[in-house]
Design an enzyme around this catalytic site. Structure first.
Site, PDB file in Angstrom:
ATOM      1  N   ASP A  73       0.847  -1.103  -0.151  1.00  0.00           N
ATOM      2  CA  ASP A  73      -0.040   0.146  -0.030  1.00  0.00           C
ATOM      3  C   ASP A  73       0.902   1.200  -0.106  1.00  0.00           C
ATOM      4  O   ASP A  73       2.176   1.131   0.128  1.00  0.00           O
ATOM      5  CB  ASP A  73      -0.886   0.080   1.226  1.00  0.00           C
ATOM      6  CG  ASP A  73       0.005  -0.582   2.493  1.00  0.00           C
ATOM      7  OD1 ASP A  73       0.866   0.045   2.704  1.00  0.00           O
ATOM      8  OD2 ASP A  73      -0.970  -0.966   3.410  1.00  0.00           O
ATOM      9  N   ASP A  75       1.760   5.228   1.502  1.00  0.00           N
ATOM     10  CA  ASP A  75       1.472   6.063   2.569  1.00  0.00           C
ATOM     11  C   ASP A  75       2.289   7.481   1.882  1.00  0.00           C
ATOM     12  O   ASP A  75       3.251   7.439   1.183  1.00  0.00           O
ATOM     13  CB  ASP A  75       2.392   5.680   3.998  1.00  0.00           C
ATOM     14  CG  ASP A  75       1.858   4.469   4.308  1.00  0.00           C
ATOM     15  OD1 ASP A  75       0.708   4.444   4.734  1.00  0.00           O
ATOM     16  OD2 ASP A  75       2.796   3.457   4.691  1.00  0.00           O
ATOM     17  N   ASP A 147      10.909   4.588  12.460  1.00  0.00           N
ATOM     18  CA  ASP A 147      11.617   3.598  13.043  1.00  0.00           C
ATOM     19  C   ASP A 147      13.139   3.391  12.349  1.00  0.00           C
ATOM     20  O   ASP A 147      13.933   3.431  13.330  1.00  0.00           O
ATOM     21  CB  ASP A 147      10.859   2.154  13.186  1.00  0.00           C
ATOM     22  CG  ASP A 147      10.047   2.004  12.000  1.00  0.00           C
ATOM     23  OD1 ASP A 147      10.186   2.458  11.033  1.00  0.00           O
ATOM     24  OD2 ASP A 147       9.083   0.964  11.986  1.00  0.00           O
TER      25      ASP A 147
HETATM   26  P1  ATP Z   1       4.619  -2.794   5.614  1.00  0.00           P
HETATM   27  O1  ATP Z   1       5.360  -3.450   4.047  1.00  0.00           O
HETATM   28  O2  ATP Z   1       4.266  -3.945   6.473  1.00  0.00           O
HETATM   29  O3  ATP Z   1       3.461  -2.017   4.948  1.00  0.00           O
HETATM   30  P2  ATP Z   1       5.814  -0.642   6.373  1.00  0.00           P
HETATM   31  O4  ATP Z   1       7.070   0.107   6.626  1.00  0.00           O
HETATM   32  O5  ATP Z   1       5.120   0.357   5.282  1.00  0.00           O
HETATM   33  O6  ATP Z   1       5.767  -1.795   6.022  1.00  0.00           O
HETATM   34  P3  ATP Z   1       3.467   0.520   7.948  1.00  0.00           P
HETATM   35  O7  ATP Z   1       2.856   0.099   9.100  1.00  0.00           O
HETATM   36  O8  ATP Z   1       2.838   0.604   6.833  1.00  0.00           O
HETATM   37  O9  ATP Z   1       4.754  -0.265   7.809  1.00  0.00           O
HETATM   38  O10 ATP Z   1       4.025   1.875   8.385  1.00  0.00           O
HETATM   39  C1  ATP Z   1       4.398   2.897   7.324  1.00  0.00           C
HETATM   40  C2  ATP Z   1       5.755   3.669   7.857  1.00  0.00           C
HETATM   41  O11 ATP Z   1       5.276   4.379   9.015  1.00  0.00           O
HETATM   42  C3  ATP Z   1       6.935   2.945   8.157  1.00  0.00           C
HETATM   43  O12 ATP Z   1       7.648   2.741   6.905  1.00  0.00           O
HETATM   44  C4  ATP Z   1       7.660   3.658   9.272  1.00  0.00           C
HETATM   45  O13 ATP Z   1       8.296   4.751   8.624  1.00  0.00           O
HETATM   46  C5  ATP Z   1       6.456   4.495  10.071  1.00  0.00           C
HETATM   47  N1  ATP Z   1       6.144   3.681  11.154  1.00  0.00           N
HETATM   48  C6  ATP Z   1       5.267   2.773  11.363  1.00  0.00           C
HETATM   49  N2  ATP Z   1       5.355   1.964  12.398  1.00  0.00           N
HETATM   50  C7  ATP Z   1       6.233   2.875  13.167  1.00  0.00           C
HETATM   51  C8  ATP Z   1       6.694   2.882  14.659  1.00  0.00           C
HETATM   52  N3  ATP Z   1       6.232   1.802  15.247  1.00  0.00           N
HETATM   53  N4  ATP Z   1       7.682   3.763  14.998  1.00  0.00           N
HETATM   54  C9  ATP Z   1       8.225   4.628  14.173  1.00  0.00           C
HETATM   55  N5  ATP Z   1       7.716   4.697  12.828  1.00  0.00           N
HETATM   56  C10 ATP Z   1       6.697   3.811  12.288  1.00  0.00           C
HETATM   57 MG    MG Z   2       2.881   0.293   4.629  1.00  0.00          MG
END
Ligand code: ATP
Ligand code: MG
Length: 449
Positions: A73, A75, A147
């Site tokens: 997805d 963001d 993170d």
């Molecule tokens: P996925 O492929 O599982 O979606 P993702 O990294 O995009 O991995 P998301 O949960 O969609 O994970 O989060 C989007 C973004 O938000 C992350 O890439 C990170 O930059 C930030 N993020 C998410 N969770 C945290 C956290 N617990 N602490 C700090 N930043 C976070």
């Molecule tokens: Mg994501």
């Protein structure tokens, strides 16, 4: 008074961190052309930019595109406030309690738009866990509250430039998962980051940087303070990532599985349970990778089955009849898990349905088989039966028999039932006990449809 004022001013100045200039990486170095980004995400960015706001694709999508994975997805991070974002799009709504985000719908896609947030001055609990980080900030601040370095890359679709404050592109090339800031502080702020580290490393084949890895074992206990609903979401993400086997192996290696599924460490310690769970996870990974549906109910039913089986057998050995013994066992296991994992009612009832169908597969006589294949959850129950047979718990040919029976015509079914009777595959009907416990009263009879 003046002193107090001066202290306040200086404190603020001292507190606002100085950020180095980020690297601005042009497209010929990173290769993510506009055409590779979802048109909906591009459109949201340009609409925001045309109104004078900053807007970038950020996080998992940029990271995944850089290594040729298809993003799950998109963001978007922006300088616009949630209210400003919502006003710009027809199909948009503000969601979120802990912090506000805007979902912008475009066709079948939902783009998640988040306002730049700052990390400092957040309210924390006594363990240092951040309770409220709804403070808006600058792009640089937004990057530093993320993170991992590979998750803090901002891609501007208009200029096809990536803004990289923390050497994320280099880390990704070197297959390193590096925490932004001091890992212990970051885990204290949000212990879920430990799980994210394990999940992302397993999913993307990365090495967790030693300074981020080292504190995990000792800090795993902090996961106990995380609200169970969030823990459940995170566990589900991990198990449904298509890399559950690798994730679980890594979780065990880091000592993180204790807080997650309290029974998992007991179960994984038993040779029978281990085989069953490994098969269930492999099966889930295969399904996810083939874009097939995986239900959380099925997955949790499988993870908890060895424990149910142990209790079920123990009760039967003490003389309890099949169904009451099973229902007591499954209630006991679900009660423990429901507390730990905040299993939703829906998931818990799916789990129960799958388990409750299992003894009915033993019954290959009379009307029972006809009724069983008409059950709405027959397919899930059968998939589960197959796992049990593959793990060696049941005769290997049982699932095949049921598959054939479900697809056979009337005459063939009658013939199959006769053959099963002759083979002695029909359990002898036991007389039901008169006195029944409270749980048993709710238990459907084996033949009830
Ligand atoms: P996925 O492929 O599982 O979606 P993702 O990294 O995009 O991995 P998301 O949960 O969609 O994970 O989060 C989007 C973004 O938000 C992350 O890439 C990170 O930059 C930030 N993020 C998410 N969770 C945290 C956290 N617990 N602490 C700090 N930043 C976070
Ligand atoms: Mg994501």
């Amino acid at each position: 008074m003046i002193h107090k004022l001066l202290r306040k001013v200086f404190k603020r100045v001292a507190k606002s961190p100085v950020f180095p200039e980020p690297a601005r990486i042009p497209v010929n170095q990173h290769g993510i052309r506009r055409e590779r980004i979802s048109p909906a995400a591009c459109k949201v960015c340009t609409t925001l930019q045309e109104r004078g706001h900053q807007a970038y694709v950020v996080g998992g999508a940029v990271r995944d595109l850089l290594i040729d994975h298809t993003p799950k997805d998109y963001d978007i991070a922006t300088s616009a406030t949630p209210e400003e974002v919502r006003a710009l799009f027809r199909r948009a709504r503000i969601i979120g309690r802990r912090f506000k985000i805007v979902h912008v719908m475009s066709g079948a896609e939902t783009i998640e738009v988040t306002t730049f947030r700052a990390r400092h001055e957040a309210e924390t609990d006594e363990h240092g866990r951040v309770l409220n980080d709804n403070v808006y900030g600058t792009l640089a601040e937004d990057a530093s509250r993320r993170d991992f370095t590979i998750n803090a890359l901002y891609c501007d679709p208009s200029t096809e430039t990536i803004i990289d404050f923390h050497h994320g592109v280099a880390d990704l090339r070197q297959k390193t998962l590096r925490m932004i800031g001091e890992p212990r502080t970051r885990y204290r702020e949000d212990p879920v980051r430990m799980l994210r580290a394990v999940r992302l490393a397993a999913k993307l084949g990365l090495i967790i940087d030693p300074t981020a890895r080292a504190p995990i074992r000792a800090m795993a206990i902090l996961l106990e303070n995380v609200p169970t609903a969030r823990l459940f979401d995170e566990t589900l993400k991990l198990l449904m990532s298509g890399n559950a086997v690798r994730c679980i192996a890594q979780l065990r290696a880091e000592g993180l599985h204790h807080g997650l599924l309290p029974l998992l460490d007991i179960v994984l310690g038993q040779p029978d349970g281990e085989r069953f769970i490994r098969l269930a996870l492999e099966n889930t990974d295969e399904r996810v990778r083939a874009n097939k549906r995986v239900s959380p109910g099925f997955l949790f039913a499988a993870l908890l089955w060895p424990e149910v089986l142990k209790l079920w057998r123990a009760r039967q050995a003490n003389g309890a009849p099949t169904y009451p013994a099973l229902f007591e066992a499954l209630d006991q296991v679900l009660d423990t898990q429901a507390r730990q994992l905040a299993l939703t009612r829906r998931v818990a009832s799916d789990i129960k349905e799958i388990w409750a169908l299992q003894p009915r597969f033993d019954k290959r006589a009379g009307q029972a088989p006809h009724r069983l294949i008409e059950q709405p959850r027959f397919r899930a129950g059968w998939d589960f039966l197959k796992l049990r047979a593959e793990s060696g718990e049941l005769p290997g040919d049982l699932p095949e028999w049921w598959d054939r029976f479900a697809h056979a015509g009337h005459d063939e079914r009658e013939e199959m039932l006769r053959a099963a009777l002759n083979d002695g595959n029909v359990p002898v009907r036991k007389r039901r006990r008169r006195k029944r416990s409270a749980t048993v009263t709710e238990t459907p009879t084996p033949d009830a449809a």
